[in-house]
Design an enzyme around this catalytic site. Structure first.
Site, PDB file in Angstrom:
ATOM      1  N   SER A 136       0.888  -1.292  -0.198  1.00  0.00           N
ATOM      2  CA  SER A 136       0.120  -0.036   0.046  1.00  0.00           C
ATOM      3  C   SER A 136       0.937   1.211  -0.048  1.00  0.00           C
ATOM      4  O   SER A 136       2.109   1.027   0.513  1.00  0.00           O
ATOM      5  CB  SER A 136      -0.870   0.183   1.118  1.00  0.00           C
ATOM      6  OG  SER A 136      -1.668   1.514   1.404  1.00  0.00           O
ATOM      7  N   TYR A 149      -1.923  -0.452  10.996  1.00  0.00           N
ATOM      8  CA  TYR A 149      -1.798  -1.030   9.283  1.00  0.00           C
ATOM      9  C   TYR A 149      -0.513  -0.482   8.587  1.00  0.00           C
ATOM     10  O   TYR A 149      -0.077  -1.187   7.903  1.00  0.00           O
ATOM     11  CB  TYR A 149      -3.358  -0.345   8.888  1.00  0.00           C
ATOM     12  CG  TYR A 149      -3.414  -0.721   7.217  1.00  0.00           C
ATOM     13  CD1 TYR A 149      -3.400  -1.901   6.731  1.00  0.00           C
ATOM     14  CD2 TYR A 149      -3.065   0.395   6.323  1.00  0.00           C
ATOM     15  CE1 TYR A 149      -3.505  -2.194   5.695  1.00  0.00           C
ATOM     16  CE2 TYR A 149      -3.183   0.129   4.771  1.00  0.00           C
ATOM     17  CZ  TYR A 149      -3.435  -1.234   4.472  1.00  0.00           C
ATOM     18  OH  TYR A 149      -3.536  -1.596   3.126  1.00  0.00           O
TER      19      TYR A 149
END
Length: 233
Positions: A136, A149
């Site tokens: 990501s 995260y």
């Protein structure tokens, strides 16, 4: 590599980026096995796109060796590509983070991913195969409430670089894909896909990036590829 007749495993393949990637690779002639936690949903999606389903929870690490053997049996030989797409998120500001949030996210995004890759490694060495890790842009730059995260994706980026160093002598290409915001069901408890937005990325754009990276001739590979929406504002 040639995607025609390639044997591919896509984790988290029942929705979002995983589903779109599996669908595209099948259209290009690959034999694709998809994994997911929800066996009923997985079977339905597999029938829809022409994939082979294998129910698998990324936290059940004791099942990984057996799952790798089963995957080889189902696709008719050792796999050529492992796409590590399954991932989850938890968000909280510093001061409110709980240990179990770190444990939950890292168990899937880092620990489970690593141990599943390890289970498939003998097959990938045999095939001089490919590992694609879906990280990501959160693994490139942190953000408020992103400690859990974002750090898991930073860890995946580090793992990818370690595996590149270890596996290039075995002719295994290890590639990292960093999507920015994509309209999927990610972090939605109902797991229903978000509607497409004109300026936001779709799963199809990430699937295209994965396929394009894989299709490069085996003498070269793209170590890391980041995909941004052109103008999301």
């Amino acid at each position: 590599m040639q995607l025609q007749n390639a044997k591919v495993v896509v984790t988290g393949g029942s929705s979002g980026i995983g589903k779109a990637t599996a669908k595209l690779l099948i259209e290009k002639g690959a034999k694709v096995l998809i994994t997911g936690r929800n066996a009923e949903k997985l079977e339905k999606v597999a029938q829809e796109i022409g994939a082979t389903p294998l129910a698998l929870d990324m936290t059940h690490t004791a099942e990984f060796e057996q799952a790798a053997e089963k995957a080889q049996e189902l696709v008719g030989g050792p796999i050529d590509v492992l796409i590590n797409n399954a991932g989850i998120g938890e968000y909280a500001p510093l001061g409110e983070i709980r240990l179990e949030q770190f444990q939950k996210v890292y168990m899937t995004n880092v620990f489970g991913l690593s141990l599943l890759t390890q289970a498939f490694l003998p097959q990938l060495k045999d095939q001089k195969g490919n590992i694609v890790n879906i990280a990501s842009t959160a693994g490139l730059k942190g953000f408020a409430t992103g400690s859990i995260y974002s750090s898991s994706k930073f860890a995946l980026r580090g793992l990818t670089q370690c595996w590149q160093a270890e596996l290039r002598p075995h002719n295994i290409r290890v590639q990292l894909i960093n999507p920015s915001e994509v309209t999927t069901a990610f972090y939605k408890k109902d797991r229903i896909e978000r509607p497409e937005e004109d300026k936001k990325l779709r799963s199809q754009e990430i699937a295209h990036a994965i396929a394009a990276a894989l299709e490069m001739d085996d003498r070269g590979f793209i170590p890391e590829l980041t995909v941004w929406a052109t103008n999301p504002f």
